[in-house]
Design a protein around this motif. Structure first.
Motif, PDB file in Angstrom:
ATOM      1  N   ARG A   8      -8.472   0.919   3.646  1.00  0.00           N
ATOM      2  CA  ARG A   8      -8.238  -0.297   2.926  1.00  0.00           C
ATOM      3  C   ARG A   8      -6.119   0.630   2.569  1.00  0.00           C
ATOM      4  O   ARG A   8      -6.152   1.459   2.407  1.00  0.00           O
ATOM      5  CB  ARG A   8      -8.427  -0.994   1.828  1.00  0.00           C
ATOM      6  N   ALA A  10      -4.423  -0.294  -0.830  1.00  0.00           N
ATOM      7  CA  ALA A  10      -4.367  -0.641  -2.217  1.00  0.00           C
ATOM      8  C   ALA A  10      -3.054  -0.649  -3.109  1.00  0.00           C
ATOM      9  O   ALA A  10      -3.279  -0.621  -4.166  1.00  0.00           O
ATOM     10  CB  ALA A  10      -5.762   0.343  -2.700  1.00  0.00           C
ATOM     11  N   PRO A  11      -2.208  -1.467  -2.287  1.00  0.00           N
ATOM     12  CA  PRO A  11      -0.695  -1.163  -3.417  1.00  0.00           C
ATOM     13  C   PRO A  11      -0.720  -2.216  -4.383  1.00  0.00           C
ATOM     14  O   PRO A  11      -1.242  -2.926  -4.212  1.00  0.00           O
ATOM     15  CB  PRO A  11       0.175  -1.549  -2.288  1.00  0.00           C
ATOM     16  N   SER A  12      -0.072  -1.502  -5.798  1.00  0.00           N
ATOM     17  CA  SER A  12       0.202  -2.137  -6.825  1.00  0.00           C
ATOM     18  C   SER A  12       1.453  -3.040  -6.633  1.00  0.00           C
ATOM     19  O   SER A  12       2.329  -1.908  -5.574  1.00  0.00           O
ATOM     20  CB  SER A  12       0.827  -1.248  -8.136  1.00  0.00           C
ATOM     21  N   GLU A  44      -3.458  -3.402  -5.820  1.00  0.00           N
ATOM     22  CA  GLU A  44      -4.017  -3.126  -7.809  1.00  0.00           C
ATOM     23  C   GLU A  44      -3.136  -3.653  -8.262  1.00  0.00           C
ATOM     24  O   GLU A  44      -1.623  -2.902  -8.585  1.00  0.00           O
ATOM     25  CB  GLU A  44      -4.216  -1.836  -7.288  1.00  0.00           C
ATOM     26  N   TYR A 196      -7.157   2.419 -13.343  1.00  0.00           N
ATOM     27  CA  TYR A 196      -6.561   2.744 -11.969  1.00  0.00           C
ATOM     28  C   TYR A 196      -8.175   3.826 -11.518  1.00  0.00           C
ATOM     29  O   TYR A 196      -9.225   2.983 -10.808  1.00  0.00           O
ATOM     30  CB  TYR A 196      -6.033   2.713 -11.565  1.00  0.00           C
ATOM     31  N   VAL A 200     -10.541   1.600  -8.703  1.00  0.00           N
ATOM     32  CA  VAL A 200     -10.885   1.595  -7.306  1.00  0.00           C
ATOM     33  C   VAL A 200     -12.115   2.082  -6.843  1.00  0.00           C
ATOM     34  O   VAL A 200     -11.910   1.847  -5.915  1.00  0.00           O
ATOM     35  CB  VAL A 200      -9.748   2.441  -7.256  1.00  0.00           C
ATOM     36  N   ARG A 214      -4.625   7.291   2.199  1.00  0.00           N
ATOM     37  CA  ARG A 214      -4.217   7.474   0.650  1.00  0.00           C
ATOM     38  C   ARG A 214      -3.086   8.423   0.632  1.00  0.00           C
ATOM     39  O   ARG A 214      -3.134   9.832   1.524  1.00  0.00           O
ATOM     40  CB  ARG A 214      -4.669   6.899  -0.270  1.00  0.00           C
ATOM     41  N   HIS A 218      -2.777  11.494  -4.717  1.00  0.00           N
ATOM     42  CA  HIS A 218      -3.911  10.547  -5.496  1.00  0.00           C
ATOM     43  C   HIS A 218      -4.855  12.582  -5.488  1.00  0.00           C
ATOM     44  O   HIS A 218      -6.077  12.150  -5.878  1.00  0.00           O
ATOM     45  CB  HIS A 218      -4.218   9.164  -4.733  1.00  0.00           C
TER      46      HIS A 218
HETATM   47  N1  GLU Z   1      -3.283   1.347  -6.748  1.00  0.00           N
HETATM   48  C1  GLU Z   1      -2.932   2.817  -6.030  1.00  0.00           C
HETATM   49  C2  GLU Z   1      -1.298   3.233  -5.325  1.00  0.00           C
HETATM   50  O1  GLU Z   1      -0.719   2.108  -5.168  1.00  0.00           O
HETATM   51  C3  GLU Z   1      -3.933   2.551  -4.781  1.00  0.00           C
HETATM   52  C4  GLU Z   1      -4.276   3.997  -4.427  1.00  0.00           C
HETATM   53  C5  GLU Z   1      -5.253   4.106  -3.716  1.00  0.00           C
HETATM   54  O2  GLU Z   1      -4.974   4.275  -1.991  1.00  0.00           O
HETATM   55  O3  GLU Z   1      -6.710   4.773  -4.151  1.00  0.00           O
HETATM   56  O4  GLU Z   1      -1.134   4.315  -5.585  1.00  0.00           O
END
Ligand code: GLU
Length: 335
Positions: A8, A10-12, A44, A196, A200, A214, A218
């Protein structure tokens, strides 16, 4: 045992679709597709103030510009929806309730001022600035009573003491963190206001994600996620952290400087860079390159990519050839 590979992004939706998201999407998409799996888009949007509909649309458009159609997502639907965090509150409430009830989480009533002073003191004493919370052992009942009268609180995860949290990163190899240095990190502002790190983990579990690929930014969150997966008794996905994309000055990330605004897309609309990008990333994946120490070459490749897609000064074929040569040279350097 989960058999289907599920990845996946998961962009904000707090800014325009950028090259960092494009890259994460390609890695995740290619990895899933190479293994007959599924690629999922999850939005996200827990940060209500900064999340905007126009940025979410830009993510949808950016992906389709790259030729990537998620197997599941807010627009596509799917069996594991909803695919926006703002619509998944019930899952988070359940998890936070459980962590509190099982004493794996607690209410911390220290306000920002207290935390700042504590941090200053610890730093002055040359100690790691890890919050020691006097409310850690308060029973849930006592905490709930206190909550009636105090407005400033946050829910923290009770990190185990003196534990090594280790995992095998598919790009960087074995990585370990000391739990004491993670501290009791916050997971929610309140039961129905997840942050977050909690959201997540809940989502990756509920959506049966098998591989979390990712950005390296992170990496320090991953041990927190591992502890949360354990506390919730959930199966752990595998992790791979992609190196950051550096700018020409090595300091600045491309994601800060080179967005992919609509104008740039229009420029290349008649000649989408999809094949170029996919071929490039396919090389990276199939050659099992570990680009961790390759930031210089990686950067050159990215420069070429940007150049190819933005100005077409170089033909796409030439750019691919150049990218492949760079990858080979970088690999030789490593041997
Ligand atoms: N929302 C996070 C971001 O945009 C996602 C991080 C992830 O992939 O866990 O950096």
């Amino acid at each position: 045992m989960r058999s289907t590979i599920r990845t996946r992004i998961a962009p904000s939706p707090t800014g325009l679709f950028h090259i960092g998201t494009a890259r994460a999407a390609l890695f995740n998409y290619l990895y899933a597709k190479k293994n007959g799996g599924q690629f999922i888009l999850r939005i996200e949007d827990t940060d209500k103030e900064r999340s905007k509909k126009e940025f979410e649309d830009d993510i949808f458009n950016g992906l389709s510009w790259l030729g990537i159609i998620p197997d599941e997502g807010p627009k596509e639907g799917g069996m594991y929806g909803p695919y926006r965090q703002s619509e998944r509150l019930l899952f988070y409430v359940k998890a936070v309730d459980r962590l509190l009830a099982e004493e794996n989480a607690y209410y911390c009533f220290h306000d920002d001022y207290y935390l700042e002073q504590e941090k200053k003191r610890l730093l002055a004493e040359k100690k790691p600035p890890i919050h020691e919370c006097e409310y850690r052992e308060l029973s849930l009942k006592e905490a709930e009573q206190k909550k009636e009268t105090l407005s400033s609180f946050v829910i923290r995860f009770k990190s185990p003491k003196e534990r090594t949290v280790a995992f095998k990163d598919h790009i960087r190899g074995p990585i370990s963190f000391q739990s004491d240095l993670l501290g009791d990190f916050s997971i929610a502002r309140d039961v129905a206001e997840p942050l977050y790190n909690l959201a997540v983990v809940v989502d990756d579990h509920e959506m049966n994600i098998t591989h979390v690929i990712r950005g390296e930014d992170h990496i320090s969150n991953t041990p927190k996620h591992i502890l949360l997966f354990e506390a919730l008794g959930e199966a752990m996905p595998q992790f791979a952290h992609l190196p950051l994309i550096l700018g020409k000055d090595r300091a600045k990330r491309y994601v800060d400087t080179v967005g992919l605004p609509p104008a740039r897309r229009d420029l290349v609309a008649s000649n989408p860079p999809r094949d170029y990008l996919i071929s490039f990333y396919d090389q990276v994946l199939s050659a099992r390159i570990v680009p961790i120490r390759l930031n210089d070459s990686f950067q050159t490749i990215v420069d070429d990519m940007i150049e190819a897609v933005s100005s077409r000064r170089r033909t796409v074929e030439q750019a691919i050839a150049k990218a492949n040569a760079d990858i080979k040279a970088a690999l030789n350097e490593r041997q």
